[in-house]
Design a protein around this motif. Structure first.
Motif, PDB file in Angstrom:
ATOM      1  N   THR A 183      -8.872   8.008  73.198  1.00 27.35           N
ATOM      2  CA  THR A 183      -8.200   7.866  71.909  1.00 27.35           C
ATOM      3  C   THR A 183      -7.253   9.022  71.615  1.00 27.35           C
ATOM      4  O   THR A 183      -6.594   9.027  70.579  1.00 27.35           O
ATOM      5  N   THR A 220      -5.067   8.420  68.127  1.00 24.02           N
ATOM      6  CA  THR A 220      -5.173   7.233  67.291  1.00 24.02           C
ATOM      7  C   THR A 220      -6.482   7.301  66.523  1.00 24.02           C
ATOM      8  O   THR A 220      -7.472   7.860  67.000  1.00 24.02           O
ATOM      9  N   TRP A 263      -5.832   0.569  62.901  1.00 25.71           N
ATOM     10  CA  TRP A 263      -5.625   1.725  63.783  1.00 25.71           C
ATOM     11  C   TRP A 263      -4.229   2.291  63.589  1.00 25.71           C
ATOM     12  O   TRP A 263      -3.249   1.532  63.481  1.00 25.71           O
ATOM     13  N   LEU A 271      -1.389   5.653  64.703  1.00 18.29           N
ATOM     14  CA  LEU A 271      -1.021   6.656  65.695  1.00 18.29           C
ATOM     15  C   LEU A 271      -0.526   7.905  64.972  1.00 18.29           C
ATOM     16  O   LEU A 271       0.147   7.817  63.945  1.00 18.29           O
ATOM     17  N   ILE A 281      -4.520   0.034  68.176  1.00 18.86           N
ATOM     18  CA  ILE A 281      -4.014   0.989  69.162  1.00 18.86           C
ATOM     19  C   ILE A 281      -5.186   1.516  69.972  1.00 18.86           C
ATOM     20  O   ILE A 281      -6.251   1.810  69.438  1.00 18.86           O
TER      21      ILE A 281
END
Length: 645
Positions: free
Chosen positions: A275, A287, A294, A296, A316
């Protein structure tokens, strides 16, 4: 002008074939210099998993020679099946589970023969060896043995055990200078989202580990993805403060990088999950999820500031970085999953590199998810996403309310997502309302929400799916007399439990689901063999509870039709679970159907089987709820069908 037709009978351009034709499942992206790699699981090739490379000139080619498939079966769920450096690939082949070196199209076996499975590969270039998790299946009648091993890259294939003694291992990672080593381990009855230990060791001159010590984790703490920064500092994710947040090891303690009521991790069902990664010496690309979405972001390690990156994505995963650029898999409610490149200094920050589908469906036929929080029957709250029926070509008769399909995600420690889900759109574009539930026990809402299912599987989740359906019916958004529930694996258990122990639903579909908790406790594979200790209770000490919550034991309470869709080679939930439920329903005279799929395991990978399963379910609901699907579907034999109407 839209045609008036009953819900469920609408013709839709989103066919069962839309899910499989021209589609692949993308996973495990990696960066090697200017080259980018990823895996494609292809339904059109019977689920074969192919390693693909994209070079700096934009030339894309399959790396895995036909007919080989790159896939590890470690922990049954696999993941972390290859690594690559300087154009040389090391990968696990599905056919024999050995590790091979792949140069050009030439495959050379690296790991010795034997009944082993390997995963989470990492290269130790200085010592010319490959470090990985090894799962031994060599002792018949005993539980598989997990270890971290180093395999020599020369022709000897000499294997050295670096760590052993724990029930499970993952994330073996070597520091950039090769002098330190970290890994995760955990023991029964814990799952990796319950309790893991992060160990740090020094690497001696002969390559062995010394001064091994636990630096994070333990009871009531889940550590996820320990990873070395370019400068040699160690980072990891921990939920010690309820939320999975990012931490840095200082040498004496762990410091929080950014405290946020959000999850920077997800349940570690497979190896190699990621992640976050390092865009540069002072920047992390990561993320995280909040309220089911989700996002970023970039984390500035110098100032501790988190800056959200606008991507338009709501799902993501698989974040990887190298050479100043990042990769991730991303999707939203309108677009299929793509492999994206993130170039922070470029004019085009986001560039699609690979697509899971050749085209996206016509957005005019897509139903958008609406977040929903509802009160449960026992006075708490649960979450989900509501999808209204939607098709611009049709309207329903004014007095009719739509049939409702409630979806139960697997795990049960998992979560539903808001990315484009063609299985959901298949139903909504035909006139179904859909509720995709993140019942208590789901991830993404903190450890305390996740732990609400401990000791309560078959109780809390059943309350939640029923409460969600009842809430929609009370709002006039669903027909209370035409509520169906579907789920796969652990979600299939919630389906059968809801149909047995509550009267909210009139039909259900169990995809490789569980009807007998005792049989699951006795028969399932090592990774989940003690999972039920926390979800239900220790077995056989709590045998009475297992029997109390097993639908197969209370078949007299199940009064509505059920269809079972099952792979014949399923090792996680064996076919005898579905067959026992079918026999009990048939003996009782309740309508039921069973569709078995040869050469399929836990989850369907082959295109024709994916299509048949979806169409069979639609046909079944049509028979139960009294509508005729617009699709031309091969009929499904339904026992006691005459007794439905």
């Amino acid at each position: 002008m839209a045609t008036t037709a009953p819900y469920g009978s609408w013709a839709s351009p989103i066919k069962a074939q839309t899910l499989t034709q021209g589609t692949v499942r993308l996973s495990e992206p990696a960066i090697d210099g200017d080259d980018i790699y990823w895996l494609e699981s292809r339904p059109s090739e019977k689920g074969r998993s192919v390693l693909v490379r994209l070079n700096a000139q934009g030339l894309r080619q399959d790396v895995t020679p036909h007919p080989h498939s790159v896939r590890t079966r470690a922990n049954e769920y696999g993941g972390g099946s290859y690594c690559v450096q300087d154009g040389v690939v090391y990968c696990v082949l599905d056919s024999d589970q050995r590790i091979y070196r792949l140069i050009g199209k030439e495959l050379t076996a690296i790991s010795p023969e034997g009944d082993y499975r390997y995963a989470d590969l990492t290269l130790d270039s200085e010592r010319q060896r490959l470090i990985c998790v090894r799962e031994g299946h060599t002792d018949s009648g005993t539980e598989e043995k997990a270890e971290i091993v180093a395999i020599a890259l020369d022709s000897s294939g000499e294997t050295r055990v670096l760590a052993s003694g724990a029930d499970f291992y993952s994330n073996p990672r070597l520091s950039p200078d090769g002098t330190q080593f970290c890994y995760l381990c955990w023991n029964h009855p814990n799952m990796p989202w319950d309790s893991t230990e992060c160990h740090l060791a020094e690497v001696s001159e002969d390559g062995a580990l010394k001064n091994v010590r636990m630096i994070a984790g333990g009871e009531d703490e889940s550590v996820f993805q320990p990873q070395w920064a370019p400068d040699g500092e160690l980072y990891f994710v921990s939920d010690r403060n309820n939320w999975w947040n990012l931490y840095r090891w200082t040498g004496e303690d762990a410091e929080t990088l950014c405290h946020l009521d959000a999850e920077f991790a997800t349940p570690q069902w497979v190896f190699g999950m990621s992640t976050y990664d390092f865009l540069g010496p002072n920047t992390v690309l990561c993320t995280y999820t909040q309220e089911g979405y989700w996002l970023l972001a970039r984390l500035d390690l110098t100032h501790g500031s988190l800056t959200r990156i606008e991507t338009g994505m709501t799902d993501i995963s698989s974040v990887r970085c190298g050479g100043g650029k990042g990769l991730f898999l991303g999707a939203n409610a309108q677009h299929n999953t793509c492999l994206w490149a993130f170039r922070p200094e470029g004019t085009e920050a986001l560039v699609p590199l690979a697509r899971s589908a050749s085209t996206d469906p016509d957005h005019h036929y897509l139903s958008n998810p609406e977040p929903m929080t509802f009160e449960t029957a026992d006075g708490e709250e649960a979450h989900g996403f509501y999808y209204p029926p939607h098709n611009p070509d049709f309207v329903a008769p004014e007095s009719e309310r739509p049939p409702l399909l409630v979806m139960c995600h697997g795990g049960p420690t998992g979560a539903t997502q808001t990315a484009l889900n063609l299985k959901i759109q298949f139903w909504t574009s035909r006139g179904f309302a859909v509720l995709d539930v993140n019942y208590r026990g789901s991830t993404g809402y903190g450890r305390r929400y996740r732990e609400r299912l401990k000791g309560n599987w078959g109780v809390t989740d059943v309350i939640d799916v029923s409460s969600g359906a009842e809430a929609l019916a009370q709002q006039g958004l669903a027909d209370p007399e035409r509520c169906a529930i579907r789920g796969s694996s652990a979600g299939g258990y919630t389906v059968l439990a809801a149909l047995t122990f509550r009267d909210t639903f009139q039909a259900g579909a169990s995809l490789y689901g569980i009807g007998d908790l005792e049989a699951l406790a006795r028969d399932t594979h090592k990774f989940e063999s003690r999972y039920l200790d926390t979800l239900v209770g220790p077995y056989p000490a709590q045998q009475a509870v297992y029997q109390e919550r097993s639908p197969i034991r209370h078949i007299e309470q199940l009064q509505c039709p059920v269809i079972f869709l099952q792979g014949e080679e399923d090792k996680i939930v064996p076919p005898n679970q579905a067959e026992a439920m079918v026999k009990a329903l048939t003996d009782k005279g309740i309508a039921n159907a069973l569709v078995l799929f040869p050469e399929e395991g836990h989850g369907f990978r082959q295109g024709p089987n994916i299509e048949r399963a979806l169409e069979a379910e639609l046909y079944f609901y049509g028979q139960v709820f009294g509508f005729t699907p617009a699709d031309n579907i091969e009929p499904v034999p339904i026992a006691h069908l005459k007794e439905i109407h």
